[in-house]
Design a protein around this motif. Structure first.
Motif, PDB file in Angstrom:
ATOM      1  N   ASP A 108      12.577   1.415   4.911  1.00 47.83           N
ATOM      2  CA  ASP A 108      12.900   1.807   3.541  1.00 47.83           C
ATOM      3  C   ASP A 108      11.809   2.642   2.871  1.00 47.83           C
ATOM      4  O   ASP A 108      12.117   3.604   2.154  1.00 47.83           O
ATOM      5  N   ALA A 109      10.552   2.264   3.057  1.00 49.93           N
ATOM      6  CA  ALA A 109       9.478   3.012   2.398  1.00 49.93           C
ATOM      7  C   ALA A 109       9.456   4.461   2.852  1.00 49.93           C
ATOM      8  O   ALA A 109       9.137   5.365   2.073  1.00 49.93           O
ATOM      9  N   PRO A 135       0.840  -1.211   0.000  1.00 48.07           N
ATOM     10  CA  PRO A 135       0.000   0.000   0.000  1.00 48.07           C
ATOM     11  C   PRO A 135       0.870   1.254   0.000  1.00 48.07           C
ATOM     12  O   PRO A 135       1.868   1.334   0.721  1.00 48.07           O
ATOM     13  N   GLN A 136       0.492   2.221  -0.797  1.00 44.09           N
ATOM     14  CA  GLN A 136       1.300   3.415  -0.994  1.00 44.09           C
ATOM     15  C   GLN A 136       0.752   4.653  -0.302  1.00 44.09           C
ATOM     16  O   GLN A 136       1.267   5.755  -0.506  1.00 44.09           O
ATOM     17  N   GLY A 137      -0.297   4.496   0.530  1.00 41.41           N
ATOM     18  CA  GLY A 137      -0.828   5.679   1.186  1.00 41.41           C
ATOM     19  C   GLY A 137      -1.999   5.381   2.101  1.00 41.41           C
ATOM     20  O   GLY A 137      -2.293   4.224   2.422  1.00 41.41           O
ATOM     21  N   LEU A 138      -2.686   6.435   2.506  1.00 39.41           N
ATOM     22  CA  LEU A 138      -3.792   6.360   3.459  1.00 39.41           C
ATOM     23  C   LEU A 138      -4.919   7.269   3.009  1.00 39.41           C
ATOM     24  O   LEU A 138      -4.681   8.378   2.514  1.00 39.41           O
ATOM     25  N   VAL A 139      -6.147   6.802   3.199  1.00 39.07           N
ATOM     26  CA  VAL A 139      -7.302   7.675   3.002  1.00 39.07           C
ATOM     27  C   VAL A 139      -7.546   8.416   4.312  1.00 39.07           C
ATOM     28  O   VAL A 139      -7.610   7.801   5.385  1.00 39.07           O
ATOM     29  N   LEU A 140      -7.694   9.730   4.223  1.00 30.68           N
ATOM     30  CA  LEU A 140      -7.813  10.577   5.407  1.00 30.68           C
ATOM     31  C   LEU A 140      -9.238  11.087   5.582  1.00 30.68           C
ATOM     32  O   LEU A 140      -9.958  11.286   4.592  1.00 30.68           O
ATOM     33  N   PRO A 141      -9.660  11.329   6.817  1.00 30.34           N
ATOM     34  CA  PRO A 141     -10.989  11.914   7.014  1.00 30.34           C
ATOM     35  C   PRO A 141     -11.034  13.338   6.463  1.00 30.34           C
ATOM     36  O   PRO A 141     -10.065  14.082   6.553  1.00 30.34           O
ATOM     37  N   SER A 142     -12.188  13.722   5.876  1.00 32.10           N
ATOM     38  CA  SER A 142     -12.323  15.058   5.305  1.00 32.10           C
ATOM     39  C   SER A 142     -13.798  15.434   5.266  1.00 32.10           C
ATOM     40  O   SER A 142     -14.648  14.731   5.820  1.00 32.10           O
ATOM     41  N   THR A 143     -14.106  16.534   4.591  1.00 34.48           N
ATOM     42  CA  THR A 143     -15.489  17.014   4.516  1.00 34.48           C
ATOM     43  C   THR A 143     -16.258  16.241   3.454  1.00 34.48           C
ATOM     44  O   THR A 143     -15.679  15.602   2.574  1.00 34.48           O
ATOM     45  N   VAL A 144     -17.574  16.297   3.529  1.00 35.70           N
ATOM     46  CA  VAL A 144     -18.427  15.622   2.563  1.00 35.70           C
ATOM     47  C   VAL A 144     -18.158  16.173   1.166  1.00 35.70           C
ATOM     48  O   VAL A 144     -18.020  17.388   0.966  1.00 35.70           O
ATOM     49  N   GLY A 145     -18.045  15.297   0.202  1.00 35.49           N
ATOM     50  CA  GLY A 145     -17.818  15.716  -1.175  1.00 35.49           C
ATOM     51  C   GLY A 145     -16.360  15.865  -1.550  1.00 35.49           C
ATOM     52  O   GLY A 145     -16.047  16.224  -2.690  1.00 35.49           O
ATOM     53  N   ARG A 146     -15.461  15.631  -0.624  1.00 38.56           N
ATOM     54  CA  ARG A 146     -14.032  15.730  -0.939  1.00 38.56           C
ATOM     55  C   ARG A 146     -13.326  14.464  -0.476  1.00 38.56           C
ATOM     56  O   ARG A 146     -13.476  14.036   0.666  1.00 38.56           O
ATOM     57  N   THR A 147     -12.576  13.862  -1.366  1.00 39.34           N
ATOM     58  CA  THR A 147     -11.730  12.722  -1.012  1.00 39.34           C
ATOM     59  C   THR A 147     -10.344  13.244  -0.654  1.00 39.34           C
ATOM     60  O   THR A 147      -9.752  14.024  -1.411  1.00 39.34           O
ATOM     61  N   SER A 148      -9.848  12.833   0.488  1.00 37.83           N
ATOM     62  CA  SER A 148      -8.541  13.281   0.958  1.00 37.83           C
ATOM     63  C   SER A 148      -7.677  12.051   1.230  1.00 37.83           C
ATOM     64  O   SER A 148      -8.104  11.132   1.925  1.00 37.83           O
ATOM     65  N   TYR A 149      -6.497  12.052   0.642  1.00 31.36           N
ATOM     66  CA  TYR A 149      -5.593  10.929   0.909  1.00 31.36           C
ATOM     67  C   TYR A 149      -4.152  11.416   0.896  1.00 31.36           C
ATOM     68  O   TYR A 149      -3.821  12.468   0.336  1.00 31.36           O
ATOM     69  N   ALA A 150      -3.303  10.646   1.560  1.00 27.94           N
ATOM     70  CA  ALA A 150      -1.859  10.906   1.567  1.00 27.94           C
ATOM     71  C   ALA A 150      -1.183   9.720   0.910  1.00 27.94           C
ATOM     72  O   ALA A 150      -1.488   8.570   1.231  1.00 27.94           O
ATOM     73  N   ARG A 151      -0.273  10.001  -0.004  1.00 25.04           N
ATOM     74  CA  ARG A 151       0.425   8.923  -0.702  1.00 25.04           C
ATOM     75  C   ARG A 151       1.929   9.155  -0.640  1.00 25.04           C
ATOM     76  O   ARG A 151       2.402  10.280  -0.494  1.00 25.04           O
ATOM     77  N   GLN A 170       8.522  10.301  -0.012  1.00 21.68           N
ATOM     78  CA  GLN A 170       8.023  11.352   0.866  1.00 21.68           C
ATOM     79  C   GLN A 170       6.507  11.439   0.716  1.00 21.68           C
ATOM     80  O   GLN A 170       5.933  10.992  -0.273  1.00 21.68           O
ATOM     81  N   TRP A 171       5.876  12.012   1.732  1.00 15.53           N
ATOM     82  CA  TRP A 171       4.428  12.127   1.715  1.00 15.53           C
ATOM     83  C   TRP A 171       3.979  13.216   0.745  1.00 15.53           C
ATOM     84  O   TRP A 171       4.608  14.270   0.635  1.00 15.53           O
ATOM     85  N   GLN A 172       2.868  12.944   0.063  1.00 18.38           N
ATOM     86  CA  GLN A 172       2.164  13.965  -0.710  1.00 18.38           C
ATOM     87  C   GLN A 172       0.684  13.887  -0.340  1.00 18.38           C
ATOM     88  O   GLN A 172       0.084  12.815  -0.375  1.00 18.38           O
ATOM     89  N   TRP A 173       0.108  15.036   0.025  1.00 21.75           N
ATOM     90  CA  TRP A 173      -1.318  15.082   0.375  1.00 21.75           C
ATOM     91  C   TRP A 173      -2.115  15.465  -0.864  1.00 21.75           C
ATOM     92  O   TRP A 173      -1.757  16.414  -1.581  1.00 21.75           O
TER      93      TRP A 173
END
Length: 493
Positions: free
Chosen positions: A472-473, A132-148, A478-481
């Motif tokens: 290693d990962a 897995p290359q990232g995480l789905v983050l909590p956010s407001t309705v209608g917006r998908t937020s993730y960090a990869r 590096q993180w990108q939001w």
């Protein structure tokens, strides 16, 4: 020139007078060349291209140009290339190890371990693109937020002479697997083991052109790797003095840097220890590969009740270990890498004896072969107690209480590896919990690495980062939001 058995990875006609990479991702003629000398015999082993700052700058630009397409390659394809490179090393292990032994001055068992572990590092790296290359983050309705996790772009790898294949591959393999291009500068004393063997394995594996650049060179080439604007991360393994310079320069340029440096590692032997086992562990930690290991047992802190007997057993081992050319296959101790290192080892031993240490065994040399040496009655303030020796010297210091053992072990600016040997596991573990180090071994010795573990020290042993396994990962990406909405919305402005 020394005769080296042929195999597809060891082909001197390919690299003689050349560097690897460029825009075409192939071997090209260098402006300067240098002979590589076999430390055991003093004979010319091979000839290589020697990179200067301008060569490194061109390599970094070529790597940056190749990196986007490499990162866009499907993860399974990148993983397959890692596996094929590993297979290339495994198919040619015996002859490849023979060359590594000659270039590094290591015994055949050490060289075979190095090639096998490098292949394992590639197999481990093959799994990274498929995680897995990232995480789905909590956010407001209608917006998908993730960090990869995304690649840095170009990673610069600067590796040393002692375990050159492993200490290059441990950064090259995961950095490539995670979508980076790599500029690798191996030590010019071991350029084939630390660089060109890796290039040859990846050539066989079908790595796209330009993604890997191999530019062996001196300090000016190392500085150029750090300074190249295309290089966004530096993975450096080497001395603390050189690491400080790399860290200072990388810091001014706001680059991520991972520093794996020296060590003054302590093995504590308790009064309830099995002395046969303790002596075996202490001798291996101090003498393996002539002590030229960052994790080498630099101090043996032994309870006063058993210190004299442990010293006697160490002397017995030191005086019976066979010394000579590793290519013969019948020795345990080979040569030091060069005359400068030998003179440093000898000066530390002589200064410590002059300050009151007792020379129990060794302390002499012939050519680059320094005899396994045992020093007793070593105290803080002596060079043998305070300094990293990087030679086959066992340093014994007595202690009277567990608190004193901990204080002696922690009396250093280094913080890489520590070990405790004793039959009471609770006591040994309690002591271990108080030691300031990145690697801790209970009922083991200080020289250990299994590829799957995070490897790193603290203080003068490094900047607190780790390489290997779960580290290693994080090291090589590096993180990108990222946020995604179906359509842009009006803002208050």
């Amino acid at each position: 020139m020394t005769d080296i058995p042929r195999n597809p990875l060891i082909d001197q006609d390919v690299w003689t007078g050349r560097l690897f990479g460029g825009a075409e991702g192939s071997w090209y003629t260098a402006g300067e060349t240098r002979d590589v000398t076999e430390p055991a015999t003093g004979e010319r082993l091979t000839n290589i291209g020697l990179a200067r700052a301008a060569d490194v700058a061109r390599a970094a630009k070529a790597a940056a140009a190749a990196q986007p397409a490499w990162a866009a390659l499907p993860p399974r394809d990148r993983a397959a290339i890692m596996r094929r490179a590993a297979a290339a090393l495994e198919r040619n292990l015996e002859h490849t190890a023979h060359y590594v032994a000659r270039e590094t001055g290591g015994i055949p068992a050490k060289a075979q371990l190095e090639v096998a572990e490098a292949a394992t590092q590639l197999h481990i790296a093959a799994g990274l693109p498929l995680q897995p290359q990232g995480l789905v983050l909590p956010s407001t309705v209608g917006r998908t937020s993730y960090a990869r996790r995304v690649p840095h772009g170009v990673v610069g790898v600067i590796s040393p002479f002692n375990f050159p294949l492993i200490l290059s591959m441990r950064s090259v393999a995961p950095a490539l697997a995670l979508g980076n291009a790599v500029v690798l500068k191996p030590d010019p004393q071991t350029p084939v083991s630390g660089g060109f063997l890796i290039a040859r394995a990846f050539e066989e594996a079908g790595l796209p052109p330009g993604v890997l650049q191999v530019v062996p060179g001196d300090a000016d080439a190392g500085a150029a790797v750090v300074e190249a604007p295309e290089v966004r991360m530096i993975a450096f393994t080497g001395s603390t003095a050189a690491g400080r310079k790399v860290g200072e320069l990388a810091g001014r340029l706001l680059k991520k840097v991972s520093l794996e440096l020296g060590g003054k590692n302590t093995l504590i032997v308790l009064d309830d220890a099995d002395l046969d086992l303790a002596a075996s562990n202490a001798a291996f930690g101090a003498f393996f590969h002539q002590g030229q290991i960052c994790m080498a047992t630099g101090r043996i802190v032994a309870h006063r009740k058993i210190a004299a007997e442990l010293t006697r057993r160490l002397v017995e081992k030191a005086t019976t270990l066979p010394i000579g050319d590793p290519a013969s296959g019948t020795v345990a101790i080979g040569p030091l890498i060069n005359a400068r290192q030998l003179q440093n080892v000898d000066s530390i031993v002589r200064a410590s004896v002059q300050a009151g240490a007792v020379l129990e065994a060794g302390g002499t040399y012939e050519r680059l072969f320094y005899k396994p040496t045992v020093l007793s009655n070593v105290r803080p303030g002596m060079r043998a107690f305070d300094e990293e020796i990087f030679g086959p010297v066992a340093v014994v210091t007595p202690f009277d209480s567990d608190d004193e053992a901990v204080e002696l072990a922690n009396r250093t600016e280094y913080g890489l590896s520590c070990a405790v040997i004793g039959t009471s596991l609770n006591r040994a573990t309690a002591i271990g919990d108080r030691l300031k180090c990145g690697l801790l071994h209970i009922n083991g010795q200080t020289v250990a690495d299994e590829c799957v573990n995070p490897f790193g020290g603290r203080g003068d042993s490094g900047n607190g980062g780790s390489m290997g396994g779960p580290a290693d990962a994080e090291e090589y990406t590096q993180w990108q939001w990222v946020t995604v909405k179906g359509a842009a919305e009006r803002t208050p402005f």
